[in-house]
Design an enzyme around this catalytic site. Structure first.
Site, PDB file in Angstrom:
ATOM      1  N   ASP A  54      16.987   3.982  39.073  1.00  0.00           N
ATOM      2  CA  ASP A  54      18.232   3.397  39.414  1.00  0.00           C
ATOM      3  C   ASP A  54      18.720   3.700  40.557  1.00  0.00           C
ATOM      4  O   ASP A  54      18.413   4.800  41.342  1.00  0.00           O
ATOM      5  CB  ASP A  54      19.193   3.797  38.420  1.00  0.00           C
ATOM      6  CG  ASP A  54      19.203   3.138  36.863  1.00  0.00           C
ATOM      7  OD1 ASP A  54      18.534   1.913  37.173  1.00  0.00           O
ATOM      8  OD2 ASP A  54      19.785   3.705  36.005  1.00  0.00           O
ATOM      9  N   TYR A 112      11.256  14.055  33.695  1.00  0.00           N
ATOM     10  CA  TYR A 112      12.313  14.207  34.643  1.00  0.00           C
ATOM     11  C   TYR A 112      13.172  15.430  34.404  1.00  0.00           C
ATOM     12  O   TYR A 112      13.036  15.976  33.273  1.00  0.00           O
ATOM     13  CB  TYR A 112      13.466  13.051  33.884  1.00  0.00           C
ATOM     14  CG  TYR A 112      12.894  11.587  34.154  1.00  0.00           C
ATOM     15  CD1 TYR A 112      13.665  11.012  35.431  1.00  0.00           C
ATOM     16  CD2 TYR A 112      12.237  10.776  33.442  1.00  0.00           C
ATOM     17  CE1 TYR A 112      13.312   9.577  35.789  1.00  0.00           C
ATOM     18  CE2 TYR A 112      11.747   9.401  33.544  1.00  0.00           C
ATOM     19  CZ  TYR A 112      12.152   8.926  34.946  1.00  0.00           C
ATOM     20  OH  TYR A 112      12.122   7.552  35.182  1.00  0.00           O
TER      21      TYR A 112
END
Length: 263
Positions: A54, A112
């Site tokens: 994003d 992540y």
């Protein structure tokens, strides 16, 4: 000329971009790569990314592939491309892979990290890669809650309500929280992630840290399969994609000279 497929490992600071995927109303990582590769190789290039991060999200090693007729050796493309890219996008590696290899259609582990800066006042140097939180956090409780995400679960409670997937079950291999001074790092490795899943997990761990949610509530939140049951979506800029580990590294399937090895 024969077509070859080239794999890129791409690191970037996502601050100035509207995410990875090309869109009409903003500059994206994918768009910059397409533009500069097309100029470099003098043909229309379209890259395919492993993870569509994003706006504001960073990466140490997103993976992308593209097809080209160019004679330039695949391993040299990274050097030539980096001369053209802005300083906040750097290709870490380029190599040839089998022509049918796809970065999203292979078994892999994706990692992540989400970073929280926990102190009384913000630190300007960390404003772009950490979520500033001034409230005192219960770190042991957050560590205990993080471990409860490990395993195979239905993560419907931990994805955006508009996520367009039929199966919301994912496997988390590890989820740990570590403290280094004032920086808390949530490191999570899984088979794959739903839209905003890591950021919602981070927001839920924040709620654990302030006492709004108890660590033992995590299984019940998973069981509810309701986005409203989990915590907030943490800000995008605290998230960094560390990289992907493929079960079979695609470059090992190639012999020198771009020939496929026998399976």
């Amino acid at each position: 000329m024969s077509v070859k497929r080239v794999k890129l490992v791409v690191a970037y600071d996502g601050t100035n971009y509207c995410g990875w995927q090309v869109q009409p109303n903003g500059i994206t990582i994918e768009g910059v790569l397409n533009r500069e590769l097309s100029k470099l190789l003098k043909e229309d290039i379209v890259v395919i990314g492993a993870s569509r991060t994003d706006s504001g999200v960073h990466s140490y090693g997103n993976v992308a592939v593209f097809d080209t007729n160019a004679r330039m050796p695949a391993e040299k493309i990274s050097y030539a491309l980096n001369q053209r890219l802005p300083e906040d996008i750097v290709v870490q590696n380029s190599c040839e892979v089998p022509p049918d290899w796809h970065p999203r259609h292979c078994n892999s582990r994706k990692t992540y990290e989400y970073r929280i800066l926990n102190r009384e006042f913000p630190m300007p140097q960390r404003r772009l890669d950490t979520w500033f939180v001034y409230r005192k956090l219960n770190i042991p409780a957050m560590c205990e809650a993080a471990r409860r995400f490990k395993g195979t679960h239905d993560f419907k409670s931990f994805c955006s309500v508009n996520t367009a997937v039929e199966d919301t079950t994912r496997t988390i291999y590890s989820c740990e929280l570590k403290q280094d001074g004032e920086v808390l790092t949530i490191r999570i490795t899984g088979s794959g992630f739903l839209y905003n899943m890591v950021r919602i997990i981070a927001g839920t761990l924040f709620d654990v840290g302030i006492g709004k949610i108890a660590p033992e509530d995590i299984p019940a939140i998973l069981e509810k399969k309701d986005r409203k049951a989990a915590g907030p979506t943490a800000p995008a800029h605290g998230l960094t994609m560390i990289g992907l580990e493929y079960e079979i590294r695609p470059e090992t399937l190639m012999r020198p000279g771009g020939k496929l090895t026998e399976k």
